[in-house]
Scaffold this motif. Structure first.
Motif, PDB file in Angstrom:
ATOM      1  N   GLY A 206      -0.443 -35.323  18.437  1.00  0.00           N
ATOM      2  CA  GLY A 206      -0.853 -34.233  17.325  1.00  0.00           C
ATOM      3  C   GLY A 206      -1.313 -35.244  16.028  1.00  0.00           C
ATOM      4  O   GLY A 206      -1.587 -36.181  16.146  1.00  0.00           O
TER       5      GLY A 206
ATOM      6  N   LYS B 134      13.954 -25.545  18.287  1.00  0.00           N
ATOM      7  CA  LYS B 134      15.047 -25.489  17.771  1.00  0.00           C
ATOM      8  C   LYS B 134      15.677 -26.888  17.194  1.00  0.00           C
ATOM      9  O   LYS B 134      15.421 -27.620  18.125  1.00  0.00           O
ATOM     10  CB  LYS B 134      16.166 -24.932  18.584  1.00  0.00           C
ATOM     11  CG  LYS B 134      15.992 -23.455  18.929  1.00  0.00           C
ATOM     12  CD  LYS B 134      16.545 -22.675  17.863  1.00  0.00           C
ATOM     13  CE  LYS B 134      16.420 -21.298  18.039  1.00  0.00           C
ATOM     14  NZ  LYS B 134      16.911 -20.337  19.073  1.00  0.00           N
TER      15      LYS B 134
ATOM     16  N   VAL C 190      11.658 -18.162  16.508  1.00  0.00           N
ATOM     17  CA  VAL C 190      11.304 -18.251  17.933  1.00  0.00           C
ATOM     18  C   VAL C 190      10.456 -19.442  17.974  1.00  0.00           C
ATOM     19  O   VAL C 190       9.684 -19.606  17.412  1.00  0.00           O
ATOM     20  CB  VAL C 190      10.077 -17.163  18.037  1.00  0.00           C
ATOM     21  CG1 VAL C 190       9.457 -16.929  19.511  1.00  0.00           C
ATOM     22  CG2 VAL C 190      10.730 -15.798  17.698  1.00  0.00           C
ATOM     23  N   PRO C 191      10.987 -20.286  18.926  1.00  0.00           N
ATOM     24  CA  PRO C 191      10.401 -21.674  19.011  1.00  0.00           C
ATOM     25  C   PRO C 191       9.233 -21.975  19.736  1.00  0.00           C
ATOM     26  O   PRO C 191       9.122 -21.237  20.782  1.00  0.00           O
ATOM     27  CB  PRO C 191      11.490 -22.483  19.707  1.00  0.00           C
ATOM     28  CG  PRO C 191      12.278 -21.698  20.350  1.00  0.00           C
ATOM     29  CD  PRO C 191      12.167 -20.202  19.794  1.00  0.00           C
ATOM     30  N   TYR C 192       8.074 -22.405  19.378  1.00  0.00           N
ATOM     31  CA  TYR C 192       6.792 -22.666  20.040  1.00  0.00           C
ATOM     32  C   TYR C 192       6.528 -23.973  20.049  1.00  0.00           C
ATOM     33  O   TYR C 192       6.289 -24.389  18.869  1.00  0.00           O
ATOM     34  CB  TYR C 192       5.548 -21.782  19.417  1.00  0.00           C
ATOM     35  CG  TYR C 192       5.670 -20.187  19.315  1.00  0.00           C
ATOM     36  CD1 TYR C 192       5.549 -19.672  20.579  1.00  0.00           C
ATOM     37  CD2 TYR C 192       6.218 -19.579  18.277  1.00  0.00           C
ATOM     38  CE1 TYR C 192       5.474 -18.173  20.781  1.00  0.00           C
ATOM     39  CE2 TYR C 192       6.187 -18.051  18.560  1.00  0.00           C
ATOM     40  CZ  TYR C 192       5.785 -17.442  19.792  1.00  0.00           C
ATOM     41  OH  TYR C 192       5.642 -16.124  19.850  1.00  0.00           O
TER      42      TYR C 192
ATOM     43  N   LYS D  40       3.537 -27.367  20.805  1.00  0.00           N
ATOM     44  CA  LYS D  40       1.816 -27.422  20.546  1.00  0.00           C
ATOM     45  C   LYS D  40       1.133 -26.546  19.469  1.00  0.00           C
ATOM     46  O   LYS D  40       0.053 -26.229  19.869  1.00  0.00           O
ATOM     47  CB  LYS D  40       1.425 -27.052  22.357  1.00  0.00           C
ATOM     48  CG  LYS D  40       1.854 -28.066  23.065  1.00  0.00           C
ATOM     49  CD  LYS D  40       1.240 -27.619  24.525  1.00  0.00           C
ATOM     50  CE  LYS D  40       1.767 -28.415  25.559  1.00  0.00           C
ATOM     51  NZ  LYS D  40       1.646 -27.803  27.050  1.00  0.00           N
ATOM     52  N   GLY D  41       1.920 -26.438  18.644  1.00  0.00           N
ATOM     53  CA  GLY D  41       1.143 -25.589  17.532  1.00  0.00           C
ATOM     54  C   GLY D  41       0.733 -24.275  17.652  1.00  0.00           C
ATOM     55  O   GLY D  41      -0.367 -23.846  17.252  1.00  0.00           O
ATOM     56  N   LYS D  42       1.457 -23.414  18.481  1.00  0.00           N
ATOM     57  CA  LYS D  42       0.782 -22.367  19.018  1.00  0.00           C
ATOM     58  C   LYS D  42       1.286 -21.071  17.935  1.00  0.00           C
ATOM     59  O   LYS D  42       0.769 -19.930  18.110  1.00  0.00           O
ATOM     60  CB  LYS D  42       1.468 -21.948  20.464  1.00  0.00           C
ATOM     61  CG  LYS D  42       0.758 -22.186  21.660  1.00  0.00           C
ATOM     62  CD  LYS D  42       1.091 -21.657  22.786  1.00  0.00           C
ATOM     63  CE  LYS D  42       0.920 -20.517  23.103  1.00  0.00           C
ATOM     64  NZ  LYS D  42       1.336 -20.051  24.643  1.00  0.00           N
TER      65      LYS D  42
ATOM     66  N   ALA E 121      -1.402 -18.987  16.235  1.00  0.00           N
ATOM     67  CA  ALA E 121      -1.938 -18.070  17.285  1.00  0.00           C
ATOM     68  C   ALA E 121      -1.282 -16.735  17.510  1.00  0.00           C
ATOM     69  O   ALA E 121      -1.557 -15.646  17.643  1.00  0.00           O
ATOM     70  CB  ALA E 121      -2.445 -18.739  18.468  1.00  0.00           C
ATOM     71  N   GLU E 122       0.094 -16.952  17.635  1.00  0.00           N
ATOM     72  CA  GLU E 122       1.420 -15.995  17.827  1.00  0.00           C
ATOM     73  C   GLU E 122       1.320 -14.822  16.622  1.00  0.00           C
ATOM     74  O   GLU E 122       1.290 -13.573  16.965  1.00  0.00           O
ATOM     75  CB  GLU E 122       2.690 -16.574  18.193  1.00  0.00           C
ATOM     76  CG  GLU E 122       2.649 -17.263  19.688  1.00  0.00           C
ATOM     77  CD  GLU E 122       2.584 -16.355  20.799  1.00  0.00           C
ATOM     78  OE1 GLU E 122       1.446 -16.278  21.469  1.00  0.00           O
ATOM     79  OE2 GLU E 122       3.267 -15.565  20.951  1.00  0.00           O
TER      80      GLU E 122
ATOM     81  N   LEU F 276      -1.157 -14.433  14.545  1.00  0.00           N
ATOM     82  CA  LEU F 276      -2.440 -13.833  14.790  1.00  0.00           C
ATOM     83  C   LEU F 276      -2.190 -12.697  15.571  1.00  0.00           C
ATOM     84  O   LEU F 276      -2.807 -11.614  15.376  1.00  0.00           O
ATOM     85  CB  LEU F 276      -3.578 -14.363  14.858  1.00  0.00           C
ATOM     86  CG  LEU F 276      -4.287 -15.500  13.796  1.00  0.00           C
ATOM     87  CD1 LEU F 276      -4.964 -16.430  14.434  1.00  0.00           C
ATOM     88  CD2 LEU F 276      -4.685 -14.664  12.697  1.00  0.00           C
ATOM     89  N   GLY F 277      -1.588 -12.965  16.855  1.00  0.00           N
ATOM     90  CA  GLY F 277      -1.410 -11.850  17.784  1.00  0.00           C
ATOM     91  C   GLY F 277      -0.429 -10.607  17.687  1.00  0.00           C
ATOM     92  O   GLY F 277      -0.361 -10.018  18.215  1.00  0.00           O
TER      93      GLY F 277
ATOM     94  N   ILE G  27       4.786 -12.220  16.051  1.00  0.00           N
ATOM     95  CA  ILE G  27       5.903 -12.783  15.124  1.00  0.00           C
ATOM     96  C   ILE G  27       5.536 -12.451  13.775  1.00  0.00           C
ATOM     97  O   ILE G  27       4.168 -12.032  13.599  1.00  0.00           O
ATOM     98  CB  ILE G  27       6.068 -14.264  15.016  1.00  0.00           C
ATOM     99  CG1 ILE G  27       4.657 -15.101  15.054  1.00  0.00           C
ATOM    100  CG2 ILE G  27       6.824 -14.796  16.481  1.00  0.00           C
ATOM    101  CD1 ILE G  27       4.766 -16.655  15.090  1.00  0.00           C
TER     102      ILE G  27
ATOM    103  N   SER H 248      -7.564 -23.125   7.813  1.00  0.00           N
ATOM    104  CA  SER H 248      -8.810 -22.506   8.373  1.00  0.00           C
ATOM    105  C   SER H 248      -8.596 -20.821   8.334  1.00  0.00           C
ATOM    106  O   SER H 248      -9.473 -20.146   8.107  1.00  0.00           O
ATOM    107  CB  SER H 248      -9.195 -23.048   9.739  1.00  0.00           C
ATOM    108  OG  SER H 248     -10.650 -22.716  10.111  1.00  0.00           O
ATOM    109  N   HIS H 249      -7.564 -20.698   8.913  1.00  0.00           N
ATOM    110  CA  HIS H 249      -7.084 -19.368   9.044  1.00  0.00           C
ATOM    111  C   HIS H 249      -7.067 -18.480   7.504  1.00  0.00           C
ATOM    112  O   HIS H 249      -7.498 -17.213   7.365  1.00  0.00           O
ATOM    113  CB  HIS H 249      -5.807 -18.704   9.768  1.00  0.00           C
ATOM    114  CG  HIS H 249      -5.870 -19.328  11.155  1.00  0.00           C
ATOM    115  ND1 HIS H 249      -7.052 -18.894  12.287  1.00  0.00           N
ATOM    116  CD2 HIS H 249      -5.436 -20.659  11.654  1.00  0.00           C
ATOM    117  CE1 HIS H 249      -6.778 -19.279  13.359  1.00  0.00           C
ATOM    118  NE2 HIS H 249      -5.825 -20.508  13.105  1.00  0.00           N
TER     119      HIS H 249
END
Lengths: 322, 504
Positions: free
Chosen positions: A44, A160, A184-186, A188-190, A193-194, A196-197, A200, A212-213
């Protein structure tokens, strides 16, 4: 056919002997005499900045600096590789606060003291993003909503014990709602998006992931965790301005194995300074979203030590320290 | 319109055209050599792009990515060793085709359907990037967990002789991937306190070991026993797929392209899952399911269409959300960032010309793939003329280099050797390899998504059964397991019935 093969083999062996003989000849006076290998610990942004830095440093030295990726173990794999090499300046590491987190998590038997600092190169500041339709315009709004809700606030982090986790813990502690939060661990930079979904409620990530968002109006960045506002998001207030007394910045820099001669460190240090001061590096910082922040070897050493102390305490409080 | 014209001039500039062509060539070469992967090719190409114009740089990266994706099928078909994880499913029928002397037909078909699949996904991406991105966001951890479980259920169909052995193989794959630092908590598992073990078993390394090492050992063993250098196939004339044949399988191709695009768009899944699901789909809906695994061309069409349509699919979350679907797209993302193209909704508004240039680069890359492979296949098939034991030496050397190059780690070379020996023992014990690959590919995602879902729901299982999408995939997985179990039981009961009759 066989004869030819044997002759070729002898030739190759002789060439190899000659080569190793030359390579082991002691000549430290004219560092560098061969390419310098820069171990990169993560993909990254870390990889992108590391590659650019290596490219620019190569222009300021008689030998190229080659960025080599050794990922894994939250940085422990790469640190262990470099720490075990000869302290001659030909193996350096593109390090960060991960030297402290990896050690205190118990994944690395040595700590920052196994390395000689060369220079700090850049800093990145974690930012707190929320969905625009949540209707929160400040940290206070978020705290109010969290306190009145019967559900816990879900906050996305990178893992974590990752830097974003430590930052989150410090921030929510300072805001007084540490017991109302679930991390909540994500990978790869997700996390954006989570967010937005709608799964969280907030995410602590790097500014570049939100820009950008935020411009598109779907996400809102409520705060950055440094003491001062950052260039890439000048309108976003700091957490300190909003009453949460924290000052957290992640740095990246260069280090060599302990015992690397001072003159070699000085040469790398000046090559790094020239690279950071170059227009190309400044331009890249705006595109990728980090702050160029050169700091010389001795100051950098003091910073690493004081940050290690803070991270150690914080991880102890979170029960992450081994 | 103005943006499109700018894009045309960008994409068709001399530099960009050359870059696409060179990138595709590099990708094809790295993808087709067993051991070398296109992820490594991308990592090598990335620093070169710093000095280039953005459009040229992107053309080079995308060319490498697409060339690599199609190149993976070459060694899968010719040698039975997949060049990339996405091509693992292609081995199942591609390699038997080679043994039947139809190597060039299999290769030609793979190239043709790869291009069709890739261009299909591109069209979907151009027409509906916003819609697909919105749908993809709705796929949370619970839904992805269900999808991956569905993917895992295809083990039933890949288990070859015995379902039990297939399941054993699948579990081995799942277990191997738990070695190292766990993804969520960063806790050490099965590392025995060693720092080198922290990096865990790399998927690519395990795959190289599992396919290449047993292959080479058995080749050497055959050579030692009878000293005869048998050619793999005497007949290596170039035979290309006819339009009639492609047309005949058009329906399957389109279904697999749609499947690949859909799966590619869901972040965190990727090529291998799409390829295996497509293969399973083709076999299940074929009139002659028994012919699969023995050189059925549909067994090449399905996975190759699907894994290439993933390329367009992964571009959707990559460009609109900034989420890389796999290690290869992660490098493409670095390339975009370095050239000032920050992914996200604003990318489409602020840099429309660059977006169109990306689309055009993908089209050009597929054209380059077809052109290069048209000549390449004629050369590649001659590999089969090399005595297998000599080829074996070359393969094992390339694999050693390849395993090292992925993470610049000697540990990975040892891992390859150990996994390979283990794979050879499994082969002798009659345990199939493919389910191990499925376990390796899907294991980490399965675990991560399950645990993330449980964190989100604070330990309650309702997150799995309140989501319609998750329920759908759970249902499909269950259906496959039930159908397969019935199919396995039926012959046994029929046999039992036959036995009982004389006694009565």
């Amino acid at each position: 056919m066989l004869k030819l093969t044997r002759r070729t083999l002898c030739g190759a062996a002789a060439a190899l002997l000659l080569y190793t003989g030359l390579a082991s000849a002691p000549a430290r006076a004219d560092f560098p005499e061969k390419p310098v290998e820069m171990t990169v610990l993560f993909g990254g942004t870390a990889n992108a900045i590391g590659q650019i830095l290596a490219d620019l440093m190569s222009k300021n030295m008689s030998q190229p600096v080659v960025a080599v990726s050794r990922t894994g173990g939250g940085g422990a794999v790469g640190y262990s590789h470099v720490q075990a090499t000869a302290p001659d300046g030909y193996n350096i590491v593109w390090n960060s606060n991960s030297v402290s987190t990896a050690h205190h998590k118990g994944n690395m038997p040595f700590n920052y003291e196994a390395f000689t600092p060369i220079a700090r190169i850049s800093t990145e500041v974690p930012a707190l993003g929320v969905r625009a339709d949540a209707g929160w315009n400040s940290l206070a709004d978020m705290v109010k909503a969290a306190k009145s809700a019967d559900k816990k606030l879900k906050v996305g982090i990178s893992g974590k014990g990752a830097f974003t986790h430590l930052t989150s813990a410090a921030l929510f502690d300072a805001l007084g709602i540490a017991d109302k939060v679930v991390y909540v661990p994500y990978g790869k930079g997700k996390a954006p998006a989570e967010l937005l979904g709608g799964r969280i409620d907030a995410a602590i990530q790097w500014p570049g992931q939100f820009v950008s968002h935020a411009k598109a109006g779907t996400l809102k960045v409520l705060a950055v965790t440094s003491a001062e506002r950052i260039a890439i998001m000048p309108d976003v207030p700091t957490a300190k301005e909003q009453g949460a007394d924290i000052d957290i910045t992640m740095w990246r820099g260069l280090a060599a194995p302990k015992g690397t001669p001072a003159d070699v460190v000085a040469k790398l240090e000046s090559a790094a300074k020239m690279a950071v001061d170059s227009d190309a590096f400044q331009a890249a910082s705006k595109k990728i979203g980090f702050t160029p922040a050169y700091m010389g070897s001795s100051d950098f050493g003091t910073l690493i030590a004081s940050d290690d102390d803070r991270i150690s305490k914080l991880m102890g409080e979170l029960g992450l320290k081994k | 319109m103005e943006a499109l014209l700018t894009a045309l001039s960008l994409a068709f500039s001399f530099d960009a055209l050359i870059a696409v062509f060179i990138g595709t060539f590099i990708g094809l070469v790295f993808g087709s050599i067993p051991g070398l992967t296109f992820t490594v090719a991308l990592a090598l190409v990335l620093p070169v792009t710093f000095a280039l114009q953005p459009a040229t740089a992107i053309a080079l990266l995308l060319g490498t990515y697409i060339g690599g994706m199609t190149g993976g099928s070459v060694s899968a078909i010719l040698l039975g060793i997949p060049g990339t994880p996405s091509a693992a499913a292609t081995v199942l029928d591609g390699y038997p085709m080679t043994r039947l002397g139809k190597a060039s037909l299999a290769l030609g078909t793979a190239v043709a359907v790869s291009a069709i699949g890739g261009l299909f996904s591109l069209v979907v991406m151009m027409l509906s990037v916003d819609f697909v991105a919105k749908m993809a966001i709705r796929f949370g951890p619970a839904e992805i967990f269900a999808l991956v479980l569905f993917g895992l259920s295809t083990i039933c169909g890949l288990a070859e002789k015995s379902l039990l052995r297939g399941l054993i193989a699948g579990v081995i794959g799942l277990m191997v991937m738990t070695i190292g630092l766990d993804q969520l908590e960063g806790v050490q598992r099965l590392t025995f306190g060693s720092t080198t073990m922290l990096q865990g078993v790399n998927l690519l390394v395990a795959m190289i070991g599992l396919f290449a090492v047993p292959h080479v050992i058995s080749v050497f063993n055959t050579y030692r026993l009878d000293r005869q250098t048998q050619m793999q196939a005497a007949d290596v004339k170039a035979e290309f797929p006819s339009f009639k044949m492609l047309k005949q399988h058009f329906g399957l191709t389109m279904r697999c392209a749609a499947l690949g695009t859909g799966i590619g768009a869901i972040p965190g899944t990727g090529g291998p899952i799409a390829a295996f699901l497509a293969y399973d789909h083709a076999r299940r809906f074929s009139k002659r399911p028994d012919s699969f695994g023995k050189g059925n061309v549909e067994g090449v069409i399905a996975p190759e269409t699907a894994n290439n349509s993933v390329t367009g699919g992964t571009m959707i979350p990559l460009l609109s959300l900034g989420i890389p679907g796999d290690p290869a797209t992660a490098i493409v993302l670095s390339g975009l960032l370095i050239h000032g193209l920050v992914p996200g909704p604003m990318l489409f508004i602020e840099h429309p010309a660059q977006i169109y240039a990306i689309y055009l680069a993908i089209i050009l890359a597929y054209i380059a793939v077809v052109v290069i492979q048209f000549f390449g296949i004629r050369m590649f098939v001659h590999v089969l003329r090399i005595p297998p034991h000599l080829l074996g030496v070359a393969i094992i050397v390339m694999c050693g280099i390849g395993a090292f190059a992925i993470r610049n780690s000697v540990f990975d070379v040892y891992t390859m050797g150990i996994v390979g020996l283990f794979g050879y023992i499994m082969m002798r014990a009659g345990i199939p390899t493919t389910p191990v690959i499925l376990g390796l590919v899907l294991g980490p995602t399965l675990e991560r998504e399950y645990r993330t879902a449980m964190t989100l729901s604070e330990g309650k299982f309702d997150i799995f059964y309140t989501s319609p999408a998750a329920l759908l995939f759970f249902g499909l997985a269950l259906l496959i397991v039930v159908l397969q179990s019935m199919a396995n039981l039926r012959p046994a009961s029929e046999k039992a019935a036959l036995k009982e009759k004389p006694n009565a």
